[in-house]
Design a protein around this motif. Structure first.
Motif, PDB file in Angstrom:
ATOM      1  N   ASP A 136       0.826  -1.203  -0.043  1.00  0.00           N
ATOM      2  CA  ASP A 136       0.113   0.027   0.105  1.00  0.00           C
ATOM      3  C   ASP A 136       0.791   1.137  -0.086  1.00  0.00           C
ATOM      4  O   ASP A 136       1.841   1.333   0.785  1.00  0.00           O
ATOM      5  N   LYS A 180       3.088   8.936   1.773  1.00  0.00           N
ATOM      6  CA  LYS A 180       2.831   8.378   0.679  1.00  0.00           C
ATOM      7  C   LYS A 180       4.243   7.975   0.275  1.00  0.00           C
ATOM      8  O   LYS A 180       5.162   8.761   0.132  1.00  0.00           O
ATOM      9  N   GLY A 220      -6.535   5.474   1.930  1.00  0.00           N
ATOM     10  CA  GLY A 220      -5.386   4.829   2.653  1.00  0.00           C
ATOM     11  C   GLY A 220      -5.596   4.519   4.100  1.00  0.00           C
ATOM     12  O   GLY A 220      -5.413   3.444   4.405  1.00  0.00           O
TER      13      GLY A 220
END
Lengths: 303, 269
Positions: free
Chosen positions: A292, B72, B151
């Motif tokens: 992820d 990220k 997320g």
């Protein structure tokens, strides 16, 4: 675990401690450089793994250091000057951890450093023990760094270390201490894998004094790192550290007994393979696309 | 006095009536308190009670908000590292919905009324995602925030903190029961458990209870001390390690002397 903020199987942690303890008993290494990666592999946030490992090292090294001190194996002058750098390095290291965690890249940095360090340690040990197995004499350690030693001898602030019977630059000793202290905070290690070769091969300290002085500085460097991590990063998990220590103590007893029955060179090849395997695992973590792309910045829960 | 008695009787009768206003759902939660100790490894909360006969039952479990720092990952020089870092605020630390049927069968107007959000759309829309630019904190526009809130939902779902569970409530006549799996890293504080009874497309009953989640024992002392008094905690950690190291090495020396009649090997190095 209170600080890891996550459920962790206590037996698994004790088992990991035991495993590293057996290795340190077998091979006579500290094992911090294996413990942090193993903790990361079972899911402990890297910053908590490193800081708690430093805490564990305090427990694991203090009695040994005291014994070496009693036996007169600690060069106090060398140890104290080294510690000036070590304390500074550890303090700067904890701040570095803080900055890196803020931008979410401590995990990246710690894995990268581990890949480099484990490659060096594992590779060196592998080649060394392979040569020994083939019955080749290793290079004279004095011969190779001779130019480096000449350079060291020209550094300012040369001083006499009587217990070790050497002359060395205070600058170099402090600088080395700083590097090891910084790595101690970044990686959660004692740093014997740098201190010992540097003292023995670069400074010419007798092995037993190097071991004693290294342990002496590890106790205080790790105490400082533990404290600095606790106040700057809140990453020290004392419960985790105690469980690790309990496991590693028992493991070390087993390892020390085993080592009397097993042959050294095969063992060292085995250790180097373990070290390289851990390195490969870290490297894969850096190279493969994460499952992820969004992750928790601090590696752990959202606290 | 007489009037008061009549009134209370009326209230009693009204409360006991199976089909009443929007409160005709009663339930108990066992246990009512979750104690997170050293060995805590998650729990199962039993919810059982009564709803008007023939209703579909929805259970909503919501923990307090907790801010989450997210990164990220991106590729730089062949290696994966964090390329962007944000903080997400305003999303509950735990959010679960359980239903006797399919959660998605809940009509849209009731979704808004009950706050049951099977796509987590409302929860995500509610979140504030901020990014630090030097010393300024900037809020991300929704189109960029969405990636991070989605997320975070995935991260929470993976830990069992966020879940939408169909057919997880057993209803038999007027009674219902359900088990809510609570993961080990449930946020501390007061978790609200709300039961909704839905019949023929409208809400016929609802009721709420509070589940208390608190740290206990060593974990609580250590966890709170590590955050609130780091200097004392740091000194304690160092002290504990020194004491453990010296005492265990002493104990092993004694043990070795006793069993093996020899000097013990050093614990390390």
């Amino acid at each position: 675990m209170p600080v890891a903020g996550m459920p962790v199987n206590g037996l698994l942690i004790a088992g990991l401690g035991g495993l590293v303890g057996i290795m340190s008993g077998l091979f006579g290494v500290g094992g911090g450089f294996l413990l942090t990666p193993l903790l990361i592999m079972v899911g402990i946030p890297p910053a908590v793994a490193a800081a708690s490992d430093s805490n564990q090292i305090v427990a694991a090294s203090c009695s040994g250091a005291a014994a070496h001190k009693r036996l007169g194996n600690v060069d106090m002058k060398l140890g104290l000057i080294y510690l000036v750098g070590g304390i500074l390095g550890g303090t700067v290291g904890a701040q570095t951890v803080k900055v890196l965690r803020g931008v979410g890249n401590y995990d990246f940095a710690v894995k990268l450093i581990y890949v480099v360090v484990l490659t060096l340690i594992g590779g060196f040990m592998f080649v060394e023990s392979l040569n020994a197995l083939r019955g080749r004499r290793k290079d004279n350690p004095e011969a190779r760094p001779s130019r480096f030693r000449q350079y060291l001898a020209r550094l300012p602030f040369q001083t006499e270390f009587r217990v070790s019977g050497i002359r060395a630059s205070v600058l170099f000793v402090v600088g080395l201490g700083f590097l090891v202290g910084w790595l101690a905070a970044m990686m959660g290690v004692g740093g014997g894998f740098i201190t010992l070769p540097a003292m023995i091969y670069l400074l010419g300290v007798p092995t037993i004094v190097a071991v004693g002085t290294d342990l002496f500085q590890i106790v205080f460097t790790s105490m400082n790192v533990t404290f600095q991590q606790a106040i700057t990063n809140h990453t020290v998990d004392v419960v985790l550290a105690v469980i690790l220590f309990a496991g590693s103590t028992i493991g070390a007893q087993i390892g020390a007994r085993l080592s009397k029955r097993l042959r050294g060179e095969q063992l060292r090849i085995l250790l180097s393979i373990i070290v390289l395997a851990v390195m490969v695992n870290m490297l894969i973590g850096l190279l493969t696309t994460p499952a992820d792309l969004i992750t928790f910045t601090r590696g752990g829960g959202g606290h | 006095m007489r009037r008061l008695m009549w009134l209370s009787l009326l209230v009693l009768v009204w409360a006991l009536l199976p089909v009443g206003g929007a409160t005709a759902a009663s339930f108990t939660v066992t246990p009512q308190t979750i104690e997170v100790g050293t060995g805590f490894n998650g729990a199962r909360i039993k919810v059982s009670g009564k709803v008007p006969e023939g209703s579909d039952v929805y259970i909503k479990v919501v923990s307090p908000d907790r801010p989450a720092g997210l990164s990220k990952q991106g590729r730089k020089g062949g290696l994966w590292m964090a390329v962007e870092t944000v903080t997400v605020r305003g999303m509950p630390g735990m959010y679960q919905v359980l239903a006797s049927g399919a959660v998605r069968d809940l009509p849209p107007e009731l979704r808004a009324q009950t706050g049951i959000d099977p796509d987590y759309a409302a929860i995500r829309a509610n979140a504030r995602v901020t990014e630090k630019h030097e010393d300024k904190t900037v809020e991300l526009p929704p189109e960029r925030a969405g990636e991070f809130t989605a997320g975070l939902v995935r991260l929470y779902e993976r830990r069992g903190l966020y879940a939408v569970r169909d057919n997880a409530v057993r209803v038999q006549g007027e009674t219902f029961e359900a088990e809510i799996p609570i993961p080990a890293d449930i946020p501390k504080g007061e978790t609200q458990i709300t039961v909704y009874a839905v019949k023929d497309g409208s809400l016929v009953g609802n009721n709420a209870q509070t589940l208390h989640v608190e740290s206990v024992g060593l974990v609580r002392v250590m966890a709170s001390m590590a955050q609130t008094n780091p200097v004392a905690y740091g000194l304690l950690a160092v002290g504990v390690a020194l004491a453990a190291g010296l005492s265990i090495s002493w104990a092993f020396r004694q043990l070795n002397r006793l069993i093996f009649k020899e000097e013990g090997v050093g614990a390390h190095h």
